[in-house]
Motif scaffolding. Structure first.
Motif, PDB file in Angstrom:
ATOM      1  N   VAL A 190     -10.834  -1.885  -0.571  1.00  0.00           N
ATOM      2  CA  VAL A 190     -11.150  -2.493   0.191  1.00  0.00           C
ATOM      3  C   VAL A 190      -9.836  -2.972   0.509  1.00  0.00           C
ATOM      4  CG1 VAL A 190     -11.119  -5.608   0.404  1.00  0.00           C
ATOM      5  CG2 VAL A 190     -13.134  -4.326  -1.220  1.00  0.00           C
ATOM      6  N   VAL A 191      -9.172  -3.292  -0.436  1.00  0.00           N
ATOM      7  CA  VAL A 191      -7.473  -3.640  -0.019  1.00  0.00           C
ATOM      8  C   VAL A 191      -6.767  -3.022   0.366  1.00  0.00           C
ATOM      9  CG1 VAL A 191      -4.830  -4.831  -0.885  1.00  0.00           C
ATOM     10  CG2 VAL A 191      -7.696  -5.290  -1.517  1.00  0.00           C
ATOM     11  N   MET A 192      -6.250  -1.822  -0.048  1.00  0.00           N
ATOM     12  CA  MET A 192      -5.591  -0.465   0.565  1.00  0.00           C
ATOM     13  C   MET A 192      -6.567   0.371   1.939  1.00  0.00           C
ATOM     14  SD  MET A 192      -3.701   2.705  -1.330  1.00  0.00           S
ATOM     15  CE  MET A 192      -5.470   4.334  -0.634  1.00  0.00           C
ATOM     16  N   MET A 193      -7.353   1.077   1.549  1.00  0.00           N
ATOM     17  CA  MET A 193      -8.201   1.603   2.991  1.00  0.00           C
ATOM     18  C   MET A 193      -7.930   0.616   4.004  1.00  0.00           C
ATOM     19  SD  MET A 193      -8.403   4.568   1.847  1.00  0.00           S
ATOM     20  CE  MET A 193      -9.464   5.706   3.215  1.00  0.00           C
ATOM     21  N   GLY A 194      -8.495  -0.743   3.330  1.00  0.00           N
ATOM     22  CA  GLY A 194      -8.628  -1.674   5.092  1.00  0.00           C
ATOM     23  C   GLY A 194      -7.379  -2.157   5.413  1.00  0.00           C
ATOM     24  N   THR A 195      -6.431  -2.215   4.746  1.00  0.00           N
ATOM     25  CA  THR A 195      -5.426  -2.294   5.623  1.00  0.00           C
ATOM     26  C   THR A 195      -4.887  -1.346   6.235  1.00  0.00           C
ATOM     27  OG1 THR A 195      -4.855  -3.922   3.507  1.00  0.00           O
ATOM     28  CG2 THR A 195      -2.886  -3.444   4.500  1.00  0.00           C
ATOM     29  N   PHE A 196      -4.973   0.002   5.173  1.00  0.00           N
ATOM     30  CA  PHE A 196      -4.546   1.084   6.439  1.00  0.00           C
ATOM     31  C   PHE A 196      -5.386   1.165   7.958  1.00  0.00           C
ATOM     32  CE2 PHE A 196      -2.412   3.596   2.670  1.00  0.00           C
ATOM     33  CZ  PHE A 196      -1.211   2.111   2.737  1.00  0.00           C
ATOM     34  N   GLY A 241       0.966  -1.248   0.035  1.00  0.00           N
ATOM     35  CA  GLY A 241      -0.048  -0.118   0.243  1.00  0.00           C
ATOM     36  C   GLY A 241       0.941   1.235  -0.474  1.00  0.00           C
ATOM     37  N   VAL A 242       1.605   1.570   0.827  1.00  0.00           N
ATOM     38  CA  VAL A 242       2.947   2.135   0.981  1.00  0.00           C
ATOM     39  C   VAL A 242       3.387   2.052  -0.289  1.00  0.00           C
ATOM     40  CG1 VAL A 242       5.001   3.372   1.410  1.00  0.00           C
ATOM     41  CG2 VAL A 242       3.099   2.559   3.255  1.00  0.00           C
ATOM     42  N   VAL A 243       3.817   1.291  -1.683  1.00  0.00           N
ATOM     43  CA  VAL A 243       4.626   1.492  -2.577  1.00  0.00           C
ATOM     44  C   VAL A 243       3.482   2.351  -3.470  1.00  0.00           C
ATOM     45  CG1 VAL A 243       5.061   0.561  -4.269  1.00  0.00           C
ATOM     46  CG2 VAL A 243       5.849  -0.120  -2.371  1.00  0.00           C
ATOM     47  N   VAL A 256      -3.376  22.094  -9.915  1.00  0.00           N
ATOM     48  CA  VAL A 256      -3.318  22.607  -8.478  1.00  0.00           C
ATOM     49  C   VAL A 256      -3.966  21.162  -8.140  1.00  0.00           C
ATOM     50  CG1 VAL A 256      -3.959  23.840  -6.909  1.00  0.00           C
ATOM     51  CG2 VAL A 256      -3.522  24.890  -8.562  1.00  0.00           C
ATOM     52  N   VAL A 257      -4.653  20.190  -8.483  1.00  0.00           N
ATOM     53  CA  VAL A 257      -5.404  19.498  -7.055  1.00  0.00           C
ATOM     54  C   VAL A 257      -4.072  18.462  -7.466  1.00  0.00           C
ATOM     55  CG1 VAL A 257      -6.777  17.122  -8.533  1.00  0.00           C
ATOM     56  CG2 VAL A 257      -7.760  19.730  -8.284  1.00  0.00           C
ATOM     57  N   ASP A 258      -3.047  17.592  -8.687  1.00  0.00           N
ATOM     58  CA  ASP A 258      -2.480  16.770  -9.098  1.00  0.00           C
ATOM     59  C   ASP A 258      -1.266  17.502  -7.869  1.00  0.00           C
ATOM     60  OD1 ASP A 258      -4.159  15.195 -10.100  1.00  0.00           O
ATOM     61  OD2 ASP A 258      -3.614  16.196 -11.909  1.00  0.00           O
ATOM     62  N   ALA A 259      -1.225  18.536  -7.680  1.00  0.00           N
ATOM     63  CA  ALA A 259       0.330  18.861  -6.884  1.00  0.00           C
ATOM     64  C   ALA A 259       0.004  18.777  -5.539  1.00  0.00           C
ATOM     65  CB  ALA A 259       0.453  20.373  -7.205  1.00  0.00           C
ATOM     66  N   VAL A 260      -1.905  19.050  -5.058  1.00  0.00           N
ATOM     67  CA  VAL A 260      -1.979  18.643  -3.536  1.00  0.00           C
ATOM     68  C   VAL A 260      -2.083  16.984  -2.950  1.00  0.00           C
ATOM     69  CG1 VAL A 260      -3.250  19.038  -1.700  1.00  0.00           C
ATOM     70  CG2 VAL A 260      -2.705  21.106  -3.318  1.00  0.00           C
ATOM     71  N   VAL A 261      -2.975  16.521  -4.057  1.00  0.00           N
ATOM     72  CA  VAL A 261      -2.917  14.844  -3.687  1.00  0.00           C
ATOM     73  C   VAL A 261      -1.394  14.585  -3.937  1.00  0.00           C
ATOM     74  CG1 VAL A 261      -3.142  12.998  -5.640  1.00  0.00           C
ATOM     75  CG2 VAL A 261      -4.924  14.992  -5.528  1.00  0.00           C
ATOM     76  N   ALA A 262      -0.289  14.796  -4.664  1.00  0.00           N
ATOM     77  CA  ALA A 262       0.650  14.247  -4.558  1.00  0.00           C
ATOM     78  C   ALA A 262       1.611  14.300  -3.465  1.00  0.00           C
ATOM     79  CB  ALA A 262       1.418  14.824  -5.210  1.00  0.00           C
ATOM     80  N   VAL A 263       1.733  15.959  -2.651  1.00  0.00           N
ATOM     81  CA  VAL A 263       2.490  16.092  -1.449  1.00  0.00           C
ATOM     82  C   VAL A 263       1.198  15.538  -0.306  1.00  0.00           C
ATOM     83  CG1 VAL A 263       2.566  17.921   0.267  1.00  0.00           C
ATOM     84  CG2 VAL A 263       2.966  18.441  -1.999  1.00  0.00           C
ATOM     85  N   LEU A 264      -0.291  15.111  -0.408  1.00  0.00           N
ATOM     86  CA  LEU A 264      -0.729  14.184   0.604  1.00  0.00           C
ATOM     87  C   LEU A 264      -0.702  13.223   0.837  1.00  0.00           C
ATOM     88  CD1 LEU A 264      -2.447  14.614   2.983  1.00  0.00           C
ATOM     89  CD2 LEU A 264      -4.688  14.299   0.549  1.00  0.00           C
ATOM     90  N   MET A 265      -0.341  12.608  -0.562  1.00  0.00           N
ATOM     91  CA  MET A 265       0.062  11.069  -0.343  1.00  0.00           C
ATOM     92  C   MET A 265       1.292  11.077   0.086  1.00  0.00           C
ATOM     93  SD  MET A 265      -2.432   9.126  -1.671  1.00  0.00           S
ATOM     94  CE  MET A 265      -4.165   9.269  -2.180  1.00  0.00           C
ATOM     95  N   LEU A 266       2.635  11.546  -0.318  1.00  0.00           N
ATOM     96  CA  LEU A 266       4.005  11.319   0.376  1.00  0.00           C
ATOM     97  C   LEU A 266       3.565  11.329   1.718  1.00  0.00           C
ATOM     98  CD1 LEU A 266       6.047  12.739  -2.103  1.00  0.00           C
ATOM     99  CD2 LEU A 266       5.833  11.065  -2.763  1.00  0.00           C
ATOM    100  N   ALA A 267       3.724  11.962   2.238  1.00  0.00           N
ATOM    101  CA  ALA A 267       2.931  12.658   3.879  1.00  0.00           C
ATOM    102  C   ALA A 267       2.210  11.326   4.636  1.00  0.00           C
ATOM    103  CB  ALA A 267       2.340  13.724   3.937  1.00  0.00           C
ATOM    104  N   ILE A 268       1.333  10.731   3.533  1.00  0.00           N
ATOM    105  CA  ILE A 268       0.902   9.606   4.379  1.00  0.00           C
ATOM    106  C   ILE A 268       1.019   8.146   4.270  1.00  0.00           C
ATOM    107  CG2 ILE A 268      -1.678   8.253   3.599  1.00  0.00           C
ATOM    108  CD1 ILE A 268      -3.403  10.781   2.716  1.00  0.00           C
ATOM    109  N   ALA A 269       1.711   8.269   3.766  1.00  0.00           N
ATOM    110  CA  ALA A 269       2.906   7.065   2.293  1.00  0.00           C
ATOM    111  C   ALA A 269       4.153   7.220   3.717  1.00  0.00           C
ATOM    112  CB  ALA A 269       3.318   7.479   1.374  1.00  0.00           C
ATOM    113  N   ALA A 270       4.742   8.277   4.369  1.00  0.00           N
ATOM    114  CA  ALA A 270       5.545   8.378   5.302  1.00  0.00           C
ATOM    115  C   ALA A 270       5.284   8.146   6.400  1.00  0.00           C
ATOM    116  CB  ALA A 270       6.183   9.797   5.558  1.00  0.00           C
TER     117      ALA A 270
END
Length: 271
Positions: free
Chosen positions: A199-205, A75-77, A250-264
Motif C-alpha cells: 500500500v505505502v511503498m508500491m502505491g507511492t512508487f 520509500g527510497v530510504v 546469490v538471491v540476496d546479492a541480486v536483490v541488493a543490486v536490484l533494490m539499489l538500482a530501483i532506489a536510484a
C-alpha cells in the motif's frame, strides 16, 4: 525500463524474501494441505493491497502532493536499507528456512520443527500421506533426525510409529477451512509488513509513472502470481533449495543490486 517491468522487478525482490507469507505457503504446499486455497487467498490479498495503494496514494497525490514526495523519499530510504540488509545477509551467508521458522515459532501459522524438517528434506515424507494420526510426521520406526539451526544440531521429537499401510494422502490431517482462511489473511491482507510494502511503498512508487501507474501495479501483480505459482507447483522441491545458505547468498546479492538500482531510478524522479 517500462512501468510494468519496474513494478514486476520491485515486487519480486520484495516477495521472495523469507517472510511470514512464504513460510506459511511452503508449509501448506509441502503438506498438501489446501495449498492452492491458501495461495489464492494470499494472492487476492496482495491484489487488493496493491490496488488500494495505487488508487489511494493517487487520491493523496491530488490533494497533498507534498505528502507523496515525502513518502517517496521515505520509500527510497527503505529500499536502500533493504538493499544493505540483503547485502549484509549475502556476505554472512547464514540465512536458511530453519532459522526463519525458528524466529516465528510462536505464531499460529508457523511450521513446527517436524514440518520444517520435512520441508527441507531432513525427514522423509512417506508415500502413505507422510503424516501419522494426530498430525505428527510419520517416519519409519527407529528413524532419528536432527534439525540444524543457528545453535547447531537440535534433536527433533518425532513419533516412530510407521504410518498404516491403508492410509492415503487424502487421509492426512487438513487444516479446517475457516482456520485456513484466517491464517491466510493474517499473513497477507492483515499483515502490517505486507501493508507497508504494497500500500505505502508500491502505491507511492506507482505515482512516479503518472498515467502508467496501473501498468506498474500490473507488473507487481504478475510478480506475485509467478512467485505464488512456484510455491504451489514446486514447493516441495523448492524448500530444500531455499534452505541452503549458498542459494540465499546469490538471491540476496541480486536483490541488493536490484533494490539499489530501483532506489536510484526513483530518486532521480525527485530531482
Amino acid at each position: 525500463m517500462t512501468a510494468f517491468a519496474s513494478g514486476f522487478l520491485t515486487y519480486l525482490a520484495l516477495v521472495v524474501a523469507i517472510g511470514a507469507q512464504t513460510l506459511f505457503l511452503l508449509r501448506q504446499s509441502v503438506r498438501g494441505d489446501r495449498a492452492w486455497t491458501a495461495i489464492g487467498i494470499c494472492f487476492l490479498g496482495d491484489v487488493v493491497l496493491l490496488s488500494a495503494g495505487t488508487a489511494g496514494i493517487g487520491v493523496v497525490a491530488e490533494r497533498w502532493p507534498w505528502l507523496v514526495t515525502a513518502l517517496t523519499v521515505a520509500g527510497v530510504v527503505y529500499l536502500v536499507w533493504f538493499a544493505l540488509a540483503a547485502l549484509r545477509s549475502s556476505v554472512r551467508g547464514h540465512r536458511t528456512l530453519e532459522e526463519a521458522a525458528a524466529e516465528v515459532r510462536d505464531d499460529a501459522w508457523a511450521p513446527s520443527a517436524e514440518e520444517v524438517a520435512v520441508m527441507t528434506g531432513r525427514l522423509p515424507v512417506l508415500p502413505a500421506a507422510g503424516r501419522a494420526p494426530g498430525g505428527a510426521v510419520a517416519v519409519p520406526a527407529g528413524t532419528s533426525a536432527e534439525v540444524s539451526g543457528a545453535g547447531g544440531a537440535t534433536p527433533v521429537a518425532v513419533r516412530t510409529r510407521p504410518a498404516p499401510a491403508t492410509m492415503r494422502p487424502s487421509a492426512a490431517p487438513r487444516t479446517p477451512l475457516r482456520r485456513l482462511v484466517l491464517l491466510s489473511l493474517s499473513v497477507s491482507l492483515l499483515n502490517p509488513h505486507a501493508i507497508l510494502d504494497t500500500v505505502v511503498m508500491m502505491g507511492t512508487f506507482a505515482q512516479s509513472f503518472g498515467t502508467l501507474k496501473w501498468a506498474y501495479a500490473g507488473g507487481a501483480v504478475a510478480a506475485g502470481a509467478l512467485w505464488f505459482g512456484l510455491l504451489g507447483w514446486g514447493g516441495a522441491k523448492l524448500a530444500p533449495v531455499m534452505n541452503t545458505p549458498r542459494t540465499w547468498r546469490v538471491v540476496d546479492a541480486v536483490v541488493a543490486v536490484l533494490m539499489l538500482a530501483i532506489a536510484a531510478k526513483v530518486g532521480l524522479t525527485l530531482l
